[in-house]
Enzyme design. Structure first.
Site, short mmCIF file in Angstrom:
data_model
loop_
_atom_site.label_atom_id
_atom_site.label_comp_id
_atom_site.label_asym_id
_atom_site.label_seq_id
_atom_site.Cartn_x
_atom_site.Cartn_y
_atom_site.Cartn_z
N ASP A 122 -4.91 4.27 -0.45
CA ASP A 122 -4.12 5.46 -0.71
C ASP A 122 -3.16 5.27 -1.89
O ASP A 122 -2.87 6.24 -2.61
CB ASP A 122 -3.32 5.84 0.54
N GLY A 123 -2.68 4.05 -2.10
CA GLY A 123 -1.80 3.79 -3.22
C GLY A 123 -2.47 4.09 -4.56
O GLY A 123 -1.86 4.68 -5.46
N SER B 190 5.99 9.28 10.52
CA SER B 190 6.54 8.08 11.17
C SER B 190 7.97 8.31 11.66
O SER B 190 8.45 7.58 12.53
CB SER B 190 6.50 6.89 10.21
N GLU C 218 5.05 13.01 -0.88
CA GLU C 218 6.43 13.34 -0.56
C GLU C 218 7.38 12.90 -1.66
O GLU C 218 7.05 12.04 -2.49
CB GLU C 218 6.86 12.68 0.76
#
Length: 269
Positions: free
Chosen positions: A67-68, A182, A138
């Protein structure tokens, strides 16, 4: 989709992703496709940075990593080039579409136009006339001074929320399965045109708020950091307002088939 020009982005320092890139390049060379990469690989055109790809009029970009790597690519490619995300060496690869063993199937579907373009909302922060790189997941605003609890004032539409806390996360639907989740934030369907405001360690237990994807203004009583997708950090003084708004270009994923709540499914729900 004709594949005349393709960009390939590999995970930083990953031999595994570079080896997969070489396999894909061999397949693309048989299609007479011109390939640009940031990694020196035979039968490709070497570029120094991802930013250079924006002016190459590419048909597609392929990311090889976790994902990075996906987030990094979307941050640098600020236009709407379709991206095929392949999980190579990542963990769950929440944002990835396929794994290595599905590459042949994916290429076949792409050249026969048997794919779906999944367009996702991105957001951007600006402060005192400075506009920062767009974020897919985000934007996290947190206090720099760890010895004092800051008061955050958050304005959206005609509403204002004030709270003492460590920071606030403004998450997109794509980012709803990330840091916001989270901290107890909700999971949103990826197609929604909304944002999540999630407080970080609020003194009075403020819950996440789902709002329309319109301008959000954040003011902090102390100097703070502005963090885009956990990869880029900028600074704002206590007397500078931070504006979060929808970015004018969407992130475009290449999908092999239509289905919703992809990320939630990958989390095991």
């Amino acid at each position: 989709m004709k594949l005349k020009k393709v960009g390939i982005i590999t995970k930083f320092g990953s031999i595994e992703s570079e080896n997969v890139a070489e396999k894909i390049i061999k397949k693309l060379s048989k299609m007479n496709t011109l390939v640009y990469t940031t990694t020196p690989i035979k039968k490709t055109i070497k570029i120094e940075s991802i930013d250079e790809l924006q002016n190459k009029k590419l048909d597609m970009v392929i990311t090889l990593g976790g994902d990075g790597t996906t987030l990094r690519t979307f941050r640098h490619l600020q236009n709407e080039i379709p991206i095929l995300t392949i999980n190579v060496g990542g963990n769950r690869g929440i944002l990835s579409e396929i794994r290595e063993e599905q590459i042949d199937q994916a290429l076949q579907q792409i050249v026969t136009n048997n794919v779906f373009l999944d367009k996702r909302l991105r957001i951007v922060a600006e402060c005192s006339g400075r506009e920062f790189p767009p974020a897919l997941n985000e934007i996290y605003i947190n206090r720099k001074n760890l010895t004092k609890t800051s008061e955050f004032t958050i304005r959206f539409q005609n509403d204002t929320v004030k709270q003492k806390m460590d920071g606030v996360i403004i998450a997109t639907p794509s980012g709803s399965t990330g840091h916001s989740f989270s901290l107890g934030g909700p999971i949103l369907h990826e197609s929604l045109n909304t944002l999540i405001i999630t407080p970080v360690a609020p003194v009075y237990g403020l819950e996440s708020i789902v709002v329309p994807a319109k301008k959000i203004q954040v003011d902090c009583s102390h100097d703070c950091n502005i963090v885009m997708d956990a990869q880029v950090i900028k600074s704002a003084r206590f007397d500078e307002s931070i504006i979060i708004k929808k970015y004018n270009k969407q992130a475009v994923f290449i999908r092999l088939k239509k289905r919703g709540l992809r990320q939630m499914n990958k989390l095991g729900f």
